[in-house]
Write an enzyme that holds these catalytic residues in place. Structure first.
Site, PDB file in Angstrom:
ATOM      1  N   HIS A  54      85.235 -52.789  -9.275  1.00  0.00           N
ATOM      2  CA  HIS A  54      85.037 -51.716  -8.293  1.00  0.00           C
ATOM      3  C   HIS A  54      86.173 -50.703  -8.374  1.00  0.00           C
ATOM      4  O   HIS A  54      85.948 -49.484  -8.443  1.00  0.00           O
ATOM      5  CB  HIS A  54      85.002 -52.296  -6.876  1.00  0.00           C
ATOM      6  CG  HIS A  54      83.741 -52.985  -6.499  1.00  0.00           C
ATOM      7  ND1 HIS A  54      82.498 -52.410  -6.640  1.00  0.00           N
ATOM      8  CD2 HIS A  54      83.519 -54.216  -5.954  1.00  0.00           C
ATOM      9  CE1 HIS A  54      81.564 -53.249  -6.198  1.00  0.00           C
ATOM     10  NE2 HIS A  54      82.157 -54.348  -5.786  1.00  0.00           N
ATOM     11  N   HIS A  88      85.612 -59.058 -10.083  1.00  0.00           N
ATOM     12  CA  HIS A  88      84.591 -58.303  -9.351  1.00  0.00           C
ATOM     13  C   HIS A  88      85.229 -57.132  -8.608  1.00  0.00           C
ATOM     14  O   HIS A  88      84.785 -55.982  -8.729  1.00  0.00           O
ATOM     15  CB  HIS A  88      83.895 -59.255  -8.372  1.00  0.00           C
ATOM     16  CG  HIS A  88      82.883 -58.606  -7.476  1.00  0.00           C
ATOM     17  ND1 HIS A  88      81.540 -58.885  -7.552  1.00  0.00           N
ATOM     18  CD2 HIS A  88      83.013 -57.695  -6.466  1.00  0.00           C
ATOM     19  CE1 HIS A  88      80.897 -58.168  -6.636  1.00  0.00           C
ATOM     20  NE2 HIS A  88      81.768 -57.442  -5.963  1.00  0.00           N
ATOM     21  N   GLU A  89      86.302 -57.432  -7.850  1.00  0.00           N
ATOM     22  CA  GLU A  89      86.962 -56.383  -7.091  1.00  0.00           C
ATOM     23  C   GLU A  89      87.676 -55.396  -8.017  1.00  0.00           C
ATOM     24  O   GLU A  89      87.725 -54.189  -7.749  1.00  0.00           O
ATOM     25  CB  GLU A  89      87.951 -56.995  -6.100  1.00  0.00           C
ATOM     26  CG  GLU A  89      87.346 -58.007  -5.134  1.00  0.00           C
ATOM     27  CD  GLU A  89      86.287 -57.410  -4.225  1.00  0.00           C
ATOM     28  OE1 GLU A  89      86.120 -56.174  -4.218  1.00  0.00           O
ATOM     29  OE2 GLU A  89      85.624 -58.180  -3.508  1.00  0.00           O
TER      30      GLU A  89
END
Length: 269
Positions: free
Chosen positions: A65, A61-62
């Site tokens: 980004h 997820h990170e």
């Protein structure tokens, strides 16, 4: 600082920490699949497998980004270590990893984590800003699709019950994380998608509330009526993806092995 023409060695190399988490996930998944453990050991295998897989999804997820920010103009993410998938490199490791894991253990909710620090001033274009914010929860959506694919493709014949239930519970966590993250609440990715399209005045008024957005969502979810509606929506999404409430319920029961689940229930309920 890394420039457009210089890059530190290893800043995009996958971290051994992340590879270790993946190895733990694989070993625990194998134990749950083969029945290498029994009794409380099966629950422990499910606990380790789901927790490790959840941490892997948080790292991805990170990373999503950061990777999207890199291609949008913020070349500083490499020097910060965000492209190595190492969870200890995140700006808010406690918010990004520790707190979401605790919420899974306590309540079975895929709580969205904190964000990596993106230098927004390097990025031009509202669409790019929105895409950077959307990349994280879209990763949870993709992870949910992968977890539920065996269900909606009918590929679960012969799959051991503990592994199936673990997969169902993991899918629940991904769906809750995606939905919560896409809420247009300050501090969450959903608001980040919307923010570039708001007027400067509105953004300034909302900005002080951003640190409390996640806490507000959690507080609202404690209201029984809201919690019931929320999980009704989650169950409806999972049913559409072929995951029955039976799977997620027993997955969570096995996950909480310390509560003493006495047996692994049959697949036919």
């Amino acid at each position: 600082m890394t420039t457009a023409t210089t890059r530190r060695p290893g800043e995009r190399r996958i971290s051994p920490v992340f590879l270790g988490i993946v190895a733990v996930m694989a070993a625990a998944g194998w134990a749950a699949w083969t029945g290498a453990t029994s009794g409380d050991g099966t629950g422990l295998a499910v606990f380790v497998f789901v927790t490790a897989a959840w941490v892997v999804s948080l790292c991805l997820h990170e990373y999503a980004h950061a990777r999207t920010a890199l291609h949008s103009g913020d070349i500083s993410v490499g020097a910060k270590g965000y492209l190595t998938l190492n969870p200890v490199k995140y700006t808010h490791a406690v918010l990004s990893i520790v707190l979401p894991v605790l919420f899974v253990i306590m309540g079975g909710i895929g709580l969205p984590g904190g964000a990596v620090f993106i230098e927004r001033g390097r990025i031009r274009g509202r669409w790019r800003h929105s895409l950077i914010s959307a990349a994280g929860p879209l990763t949870n959506v993709l992870f949910a699709v992968v977890c539920t694919a065996p269900f909606w493709l009918g590929l679960l014949d012969g799959v051991p019950a503990p592994f199936r239930y673990a997969l169902g519970f993991l899918a629940l966590l991904q769906v809750t994380a995606a939905i919560l993250n896409f809420l247009p609440v300050p501090g969450l990715d959903g608001y980040g998608v919307l923010e570039p399209w708001l007027s400067h005045g509105v953004r300034r008024q909302v900005e002080p509330f951003a640190p409390f957005g996640l806490l507000a969502v959690f507080a609202v979810l404690w209201i029984p009526s809201v919690n019931g509606v929320f999980f009704d929506v989650i169950d409806a999404v999972l049913r559409a993806l072929g995951v029955h409430e039976w799977d997620t319920y027993w997955g969570q029961q096995l996950y909480r092995f310390w509560q003493g689940t006495p047996f692994v229930p049959p697949l036919n309920g």
